[in-house]
Design a protein around this motif. Structure first.
Motif, PDB file in Angstrom:
ATOM      1  N   SER A 264       0.823  -1.203   0.000  1.00  0.00           N
ATOM      2  CA  SER A 264       0.000   0.000   0.000  1.00  0.00           C
ATOM      3  C   SER A 264       0.860   1.257   0.000  1.00  0.00           C
TER       4      SER A 264
ATOM      5  N   GLU B 237      -2.541   0.973  -5.371  1.00  0.00           N
ATOM      6  CA  GLU B 237      -3.960   1.338  -5.338  1.00  0.00           C
ATOM      7  C   GLU B 237      -4.381   2.077  -6.605  1.00  0.00           C
ATOM      8  N   GLU B 238      -3.531   2.980  -7.082  1.00  0.00           N
ATOM      9  CA  GLU B 238      -3.855   3.748  -8.282  1.00  0.00           C
ATOM     10  C   GLU B 238      -3.874   2.850  -9.521  1.00  0.00           C
TER      11      GLU B 238
ATOM     12  N   GLU C 206      -7.042   0.943  -9.407  1.00  0.00           N
ATOM     13  CA  GLU C 206      -8.154   1.815  -9.761  1.00  0.00           C
ATOM     14  C   GLU C 206      -8.247   1.959 -11.277  1.00  0.00           C
TER      15      GLU C 206
ATOM     16  N   LEU D  49      -7.114  -6.927   0.983  1.00  0.00           N
ATOM     17  CA  LEU D  49      -7.979  -5.862   0.493  1.00  0.00           C
ATOM     18  C   LEU D  49      -8.748  -6.335  -0.732  1.00  0.00           C
TER      19      LEU D  49
ATOM     20  N   PHE E 148     -10.722  -4.855  -3.894  1.00  0.00           N
ATOM     21  CA  PHE E 148     -10.988  -3.677  -4.714  1.00  0.00           C
ATOM     22  C   PHE E 148     -12.097  -4.009  -5.707  1.00  0.00           C
TER      23      PHE E 148
ATOM     24  N   ALA F 238     -15.154   3.209  -4.545  1.00  0.00           N
ATOM     25  CA  ALA F 238     -13.916   3.983  -4.462  1.00  0.00           C
ATOM     26  C   ALA F 238     -12.927   3.414  -3.445  1.00  0.00           C
ATOM     27  N   GLN F 239     -13.412   3.066  -2.254  1.00  0.00           N
ATOM     28  CA  GLN F 239     -12.520   2.591  -1.202  1.00  0.00           C
ATOM     29  C   GLN F 239     -12.534   1.066  -1.133  1.00  0.00           C
ATOM     30  N   PRO F 240     -11.371   0.421  -1.039  1.00  0.00           N
ATOM     31  CA  PRO F 240     -11.352  -1.044  -0.946  1.00  0.00           C
ATOM     32  C   PRO F 240     -11.921  -1.529   0.379  1.00  0.00           C
ATOM     33  N   SER F 241     -12.464  -2.723   0.352  1.00  0.00           N
ATOM     34  CA  SER F 241     -12.946  -3.363   1.576  1.00  0.00           C
ATOM     35  C   SER F 241     -11.804  -4.119   2.227  1.00  0.00           C
TER      36      SER F 241
END
Length: 234
Positions: free
Chosen positions: A163, A175-176, A179, A215, A217, A221-224
């Motif tokens: 992360s 993360e990006e 996304e 995580l 995704f 927007a936000q991962p669980s």
């Protein structure tokens, strides 16, 4: 019933090769002592298949199983057909998947695992168990005929998940990048596995192994966060 052990990587912190995975594998393969593992070494670009086979044989000697790499037969799928367990090692995912297609292993492996033969893999070997290899971290140094993978785990896997950004790194974070993938593939789900974690699959039940959360995704927007030690149903 599908039985799979999908591991983020071969090392964790300062451990030697596959050491942190060995307790998981001993438990996962407890009923298979003396049986044969078909090992797929295609991802090992910086070593020969013989060298990769020997490395894994030494690392997993405590399993008390015969480990035979698929290149030992001119028709690689023969080793898959005669095996009691299938194992796929890490390395470059693109090279791995290309050779799996070219040596006609895709259907052979899928059929064996759907029939109940245990499957384990780490890094690239976990990637190819998923729906596609589009969330691998590897450079596309060669071109498989398709990005479609075994789809035994019906979602995306991102091994070696870290992360955030390292100091001085100005490129995209993991993360990006994920996304970006989900903006182009909005119906997909990506399971991001930090180092030292694994997914143990038994039928439709998935249990998390290791000392970190995983995580999830998706288009949200936000991962669980999937808590370490927990389980869920596919």
């Amino acid at each position: 019933m599908k039985k799979m052990l999908l591991m983020s990587g071969s090392k964790y912190q300062n451990t030697d090769y596959l050491v942190h995975c060995l307790p998981w594998l001993k438990d996962f393969l407890a009923a298979y002592k003396g049986k044969r593992i078909a090992f797929v070494p295609y991802a090992g670009v910086r070593q020969t298949y013989d060298q990769y086979e020997e490395k894994v044989q030494k690392a997993l000697a405590e399993l008390d199983m015969e480990i035979v790499a698929v290149h030992r037969d001119a028709k690689h799928s023969n080793i898959i057909e005669s095996a009691d367990v299938i194992g796929i090692g890490g390395g470059n995912t693109y090279c791995l998947l290309k050779q799996m297609y070219e040596n006609n292993l895709m259907d052979a492996i899928r059929e064996k695992v759907l029939a109940g033969i245990p499957y384990f893999g780490w890094s690239a070997g976990a990637n190819v168990a998923g729906a596609s290899i589009m969330t691998t971290n590897d450079m596309p140094i060669t071109y498989p005929p398709s990005f479609d993978a075994l789809n035994l785990f019906p979602h995306q896997i991102n091994p070696h998940f870290i992360s955030g950004k390292m100091q001085g790194h100005n490129g995209e974070s993991r993360e990006e990048r994920l996304e970006e993938f989900l903006r182009v593939n909005p119906t997909s789900q990506v399971y991001a596995l930090p180092e030292g974690t694994a997914l143990k699959v038994e039928g439709n039940k998935v249990s998390l192994l290791g000392e970190s959360d995983v995580l999830l995704f998706n288009s949200v927007a936000q991962p669980s966060i999937i808590a370490k030690g927990s389980s869920f149903t596919l």
